[in-house]
Enzyme design. Structure first.
Site, PDB file in Angstrom:
ATOM      1  N   ALA A 132      -0.753   2.420  -7.078  1.00 55.97           N
ATOM      2  CA  ALA A 132      -1.245   3.210  -5.890  1.00 55.97           C
ATOM      3  C   ALA A 132      -2.383   2.166  -5.123  1.00 55.97           C
ATOM      4  CB  ALA A 132      -2.009   4.679  -6.289  1.00 55.97           C
ATOM      5  N   CYS A 133      -2.471   1.053  -5.732  1.00 52.97           N
ATOM      6  CA  CYS A 133      -3.478  -0.041  -5.082  1.00 52.97           C
ATOM      7  C   CYS A 133      -2.669  -1.051  -4.377  1.00 52.97           C
ATOM      8  CB  CYS A 133      -4.508  -0.370  -6.303  1.00 52.97           C
ATOM      9  SG  CYS A 133      -5.650  -1.623  -5.669  1.00 52.97           S
ATOM     10  N   GLY A 134      -2.977  -1.231  -3.353  1.00 60.13           N
ATOM     11  CA  GLY A 134      -2.387  -2.290  -2.363  1.00 60.13           C
ATOM     12  C   GLY A 134      -2.708  -3.662  -3.169  1.00 60.13           C
TER      13      GLY A 134
END
Length: 144
Positions: free
Chosen positions: A14-16
Site C-alpha cells: 500500500a506504500c508508494g
C-alpha cells in the site's frame, strides 16, 4: 532472467515508496524475497537484528505518520528499546518501510533510490518511479 542474489525487502504494497523500491530491485534483474510485514510481522529478534544491521537506533525505524505512534507515547525519548519493540510487535504498522537486506548491507530505503547502494550489480539504466520522477544510478555501491 533474474540474478540469484539474496535480497529481502520488508514491504507494504500500500506504500508508494515500498512499491518503487521493489520495482527498482526488479529493474536490476533481481527477484527479492518479499516479506509483507503487516501480514507476516518479524519477531523481536529479527527486529532487533534489522535495527542493528542498519547501524541506526531502533527508534529511527519507527513510522509516525498513519500509525498509533503518538497515542502510544513513543515520542518519549525515555522509552526503552524493549518498550519500542513491544509496540512494534503489537502494531507492525509502526515499522517504517521498506527495509532492504542485501549482501551489501541493510537500510531503510526512504527515499526509494537509497536501495541503489544495496544492489550488487553494475549501474542501472534510468528508472521512472510511479510519480514520474526519473531515478538515475551513479553506480556507487556500499562496500565498493
Amino acid at each position: 532472467m533474474h540474478t540469484p542474489i539474496a535480497i529481502t525487502i520488508y514491504h507494504n504494497p500500500a506504500c508508494g515508496t515500498s512499491r518503487n523500491t521493489l520495482a527498482l530491485i526488479r529493474h536490476a534483474g533481481i527477484e527479492p524475497t518479499v516479506i509483507e510485514y503487516l501480514k507476516t510481522p518479524p519477531d523481536r529478534a529479527t527486529l532487533r537484528a534489522l535495527a542493528a544491521a542498519t547501524g541506526e537506533p531502533l527508534r529511527a525505524l519507527l513510522r509516525e505518520k498513519g500509525t498509533p505512534f503518538a497515542e502510544l507515547g513513543l515520542g518519549d525519548p525515555q522509552r526503552s528499546d524493549e518498550a519500542l519493540l513491544d509496540a512494534v510487535l503489537q502494531h507492525p504498522i509502526l515499522l517504517n518501510r521498506p527495509l532492504v537486506v542485501s549482501p551489501l548491507g541493510t537500510a531503510l530505503c526512504r527515499p526509494s533510490e537509497r536501495v541503489l547502494a544495496l544492489l550488487p550489480v553494475p549501474a542501472l539504466p534510468p528508472f521512472t518511479k510511479e510519480d514520474g520522477e526519473v531515478v538515475t544510478d551513479d553506480g556507487v555501491r556500499r562496500g565498493a
